[in-house]
Design a protein around this motif. Structure first.
Motif, PDB file in Angstrom:
ATOM      1  N   SER A 268       0.877  -1.172  -0.039  1.00 40.92           N
ATOM      2  CA  SER A 268      -0.114  -0.065   0.139  1.00 40.92           C
ATOM      3  C   SER A 268       0.988   1.146   0.078  1.00 40.92           C
ATOM      4  N   GLY A 269       0.909   1.957  -0.941  1.00 39.95           N
ATOM      5  CA  GLY A 269       1.672   3.327  -1.229  1.00 39.95           C
ATOM      6  C   GLY A 269       1.064   4.280  -0.719  1.00 39.95           C
ATOM      7  N   LEU A 270       2.006   5.475  -0.557  1.00 36.90           N
ATOM      8  CA  LEU A 270       1.642   6.918  -0.265  1.00 36.90           C
ATOM      9  C   LEU A 270       0.237   7.373  -0.875  1.00 36.90           C
ATOM     10  N   ARG A 271      -0.396   8.318  -0.051  1.00 39.56           N
ATOM     11  CA  ARG A 271      -1.559   9.116  -0.537  1.00 39.56           C
ATOM     12  C   ARG A 271      -1.321  10.255  -0.728  1.00 39.56           C
ATOM     13  N   SER A 272      -1.752  11.317  -1.610  1.00 46.79           N
ATOM     14  CA  SER A 272      -1.598  12.686  -1.405  1.00 46.79           C
ATOM     15  C   SER A 272      -2.508  13.157  -0.399  1.00 46.79           C
ATOM     16  N   THR A 273      -2.267  14.252   0.362  1.00 50.75           N
ATOM     17  CA  THR A 273      -3.056  14.878   1.442  1.00 50.75           C
ATOM     18  C   THR A 273      -3.013  16.247   1.435  1.00 50.75           C
ATOM     19  N   ASP A 274      -4.211  16.871   1.785  1.00 51.34           N
ATOM     20  CA  ASP A 274      -4.242  18.410   1.850  1.00 51.34           C
ATOM     21  C   ASP A 274      -4.685  18.511   3.461  1.00 51.34           C
ATOM     22  N   VAL A 275      -3.848  19.524   4.045  1.00 47.39           N
ATOM     23  CA  VAL A 275      -4.044  19.839   5.289  1.00 47.39           C
ATOM     24  C   VAL A 275      -4.067  21.344   5.443  1.00 47.39           C
TER      25      VAL A 275
ATOM     26  N   VAL B 145       6.348  14.251  -0.929  1.00 47.73           N
ATOM     27  CA  VAL B 145       6.879  13.367   0.194  1.00 47.73           C
ATOM     28  C   VAL B 145       7.078  12.020  -0.523  1.00 47.73           C
ATOM     29  N   THR B 146       8.276  11.507  -0.243  1.00 48.04           N
ATOM     30  CA  THR B 146       8.890  10.316  -0.944  1.00 48.04           C
ATOM     31  C   THR B 146       9.351   9.164   0.273  1.00 48.04           C
ATOM     32  N   PHE B 147       8.653   8.105   0.020  1.00 47.54           N
ATOM     33  CA  PHE B 147       9.296   6.912   0.988  1.00 47.54           C
ATOM     34  C   PHE B 147      10.083   6.020   0.163  1.00 47.54           C
ATOM     35  N   ARG B 148      11.320   5.325   0.714  1.00 42.81           N
ATOM     36  CA  ARG B 148      12.129   4.609  -0.125  1.00 42.81           C
ATOM     37  C   ARG B 148      12.618   3.524   0.914  1.00 42.81           C
ATOM     38  N   ALA B 149      12.642   2.413   0.362  1.00 45.40           N
ATOM     39  CA  ALA B 149      13.090   0.973   1.013  1.00 45.40           C
ATOM     40  C   ALA B 149      13.807   0.247  -0.116  1.00 45.40           C
ATOM     41  N   GLY B 150      15.038   0.401   0.001  1.00 44.86           N
ATOM     42  CA  GLY B 150      16.140  -0.062  -0.925  1.00 44.86           C
ATOM     43  C   GLY B 150      15.736   0.434  -2.223  1.00 44.86           C
ATOM     44  N   SER B 151      15.328  -0.305  -3.219  1.00 45.21           N
ATOM     45  CA  SER B 151      15.006   0.181  -4.671  1.00 45.21           C
ATOM     46  C   SER B 151      13.386   0.509  -4.849  1.00 45.21           C
ATOM     47  N   LEU B 152      12.678   0.188  -4.086  1.00 42.06           N
ATOM     48  CA  LEU B 152      11.172   0.518  -3.841  1.00 42.06           C
ATOM     49  C   LEU B 152      11.060   2.082  -3.508  1.00 42.06           C
ATOM     50  N   ILE B 153      10.326   2.855  -4.412  1.00 44.26           N
ATOM     51  CA  ILE B 153       9.830   4.145  -4.098  1.00 44.26           C
ATOM     52  C   ILE B 153       8.097   4.409  -4.431  1.00 44.26           C
ATOM     53  N   SER B 154       7.985   5.142  -3.295  1.00 49.77           N
ATOM     54  CA  SER B 154       6.448   5.742  -3.421  1.00 49.77           C
ATOM     55  C   SER B 154       6.368   7.206  -2.772  1.00 49.77           C
ATOM     56  N   SER B 155       5.558   7.836  -3.819  1.00 49.73           N
ATOM     57  CA  SER B 155       5.669   9.217  -3.612  1.00 49.73           C
ATOM     58  C   SER B 155       4.287   9.884  -3.475  1.00 49.73           C
ATOM     59  N   ALA B 156       4.203  11.018  -2.937  1.00 50.69           N
ATOM     60  CA  ALA B 156       2.699  11.667  -2.911  1.00 50.69           C
ATOM     61  C   ALA B 156       2.794  13.140  -2.697  1.00 50.69           C
ATOM     62  N   LYS B 157       1.847  13.811  -2.890  1.00 51.58           N
ATOM     63  CA  LYS B 157       1.784  15.253  -2.782  1.00 51.58           C
ATOM     64  C   LYS B 157       1.385  15.771  -1.497  1.00 51.58           C
ATOM     65  N   LEU B 158       1.915  16.896  -0.824  1.00 55.91           N
ATOM     66  CA  LEU B 158       1.472  17.456   0.420  1.00 55.91           C
ATOM     67  C   LEU B 158       1.108  18.746   0.125  1.00 55.91           C
ATOM     68  N   LEU B 159      -0.036  19.238   0.293  1.00 57.02           N
ATOM     69  CA  LEU B 159      -0.543  20.355   0.076  1.00 57.02           C
ATOM     70  C   LEU B 159      -0.941  21.175   1.423  1.00 57.02           C
ATOM     71  N   VAL B 160      -0.432  22.096   1.681  1.00 57.14           N
ATOM     72  CA  VAL B 160      -0.771  22.729   3.138  1.00 57.14           C
ATOM     73  C   VAL B 160      -1.507  24.135   2.476  1.00 57.14           C
ATOM     74  N   LYS B 161      -2.675  24.160   3.033  1.00 55.11           N
ATOM     75  CA  LYS B 161      -3.323  25.168   2.655  1.00 55.11           C
ATOM     76  C   LYS B 161      -3.394  26.314   3.733  1.00 55.11           C
ATOM     77  N   GLY B 162      -3.449  27.536   3.327  1.00 56.49           N
ATOM     78  CA  GLY B 162      -3.603  28.783   4.448  1.00 56.49           C
ATOM     79  C   GLY B 162      -4.988  28.774   4.699  1.00 56.49           C
ATOM     80  N   ILE B 163      -5.099  29.516   6.036  1.00 57.25           N
ATOM     81  CA  ILE B 163      -6.617  29.981   6.389  1.00 57.25           C
ATOM     82  C   ILE B 163      -6.952  31.000   6.124  1.00 57.25           C
ATOM     83  N   ALA B 164      -8.140  31.291   5.239  1.00 66.45           N
ATOM     84  CA  ALA B 164      -8.418  32.558   4.802  1.00 66.45           C
ATOM     85  C   ALA B 164      -9.198  33.386   5.995  1.00 66.45           C
ATOM     86  N   LEU B 165      -8.746  34.783   6.013  1.00 66.09           N
ATOM     87  CA  LEU B 165      -9.122  35.389   7.084  1.00 66.09           C
ATOM     88  C   LEU B 165     -10.266  36.318   6.693  1.00 66.09           C
TER      89      LEU B 165
END
Length: 102
Positions: free
Chosen positions: A15-22, A82-102
């Motif tokens: 099971s690989g990484l999943r992109s996340t918005d926070v 964000v990238t996870f690497r274990a030997g030759s295995l690689i999984s990547s996903a996007k991290l999006l950090v959203k600002g708070i609208a005032l």
């Protein structure tokens, strides 16, 4: 004469990484599951920079299979790949950090 040969099971990403918005100030968690358990040489990266376990970056593993990265109190500049690497295995996903609208 009987020779027993145990071929080492090839490691695989179950099971690989999943992109996340926070939002700014929240935590972002990424999880990667490997098989078989006990894969060595595991490394986490954010935009090409190696990550290490500290107060802001929590790196853990469970059962030798489930590897977890938690980035605490994220800021806008933490957005990236964000990238996870274990030997030759690689999984990547996007991290999006959203600002708070005032």
């Amino acid at each position: 004469l009987v020779l027993l040969c145990h071929a080492e099971e090839a490691a695989a990403i179950v099971s690989g990484l999943r992109s996340t918005d926070v939002f700014v100030g929240e935590s972002a968690t990424f999880t990667c599951e490997l098989s078989p358990p006990g894969v060595r040489n595991v490394q986490w990266w954010l935009d090409g920079t190696p990550l290490h376990n500290n107060l802001v970056t929590e790196i853990s593993q469970r059962d030798g299979r489930i590897h977890t990265l938690t980035l605490n109190d994220v800021a806008c500049h933490d957005s990236g790949t964000v990238t996870f690497r274990a030997g030759s295995l690689i999984s990547s996903a996007k991290l999006l950090v959203k600002g708070i609208a005032l």
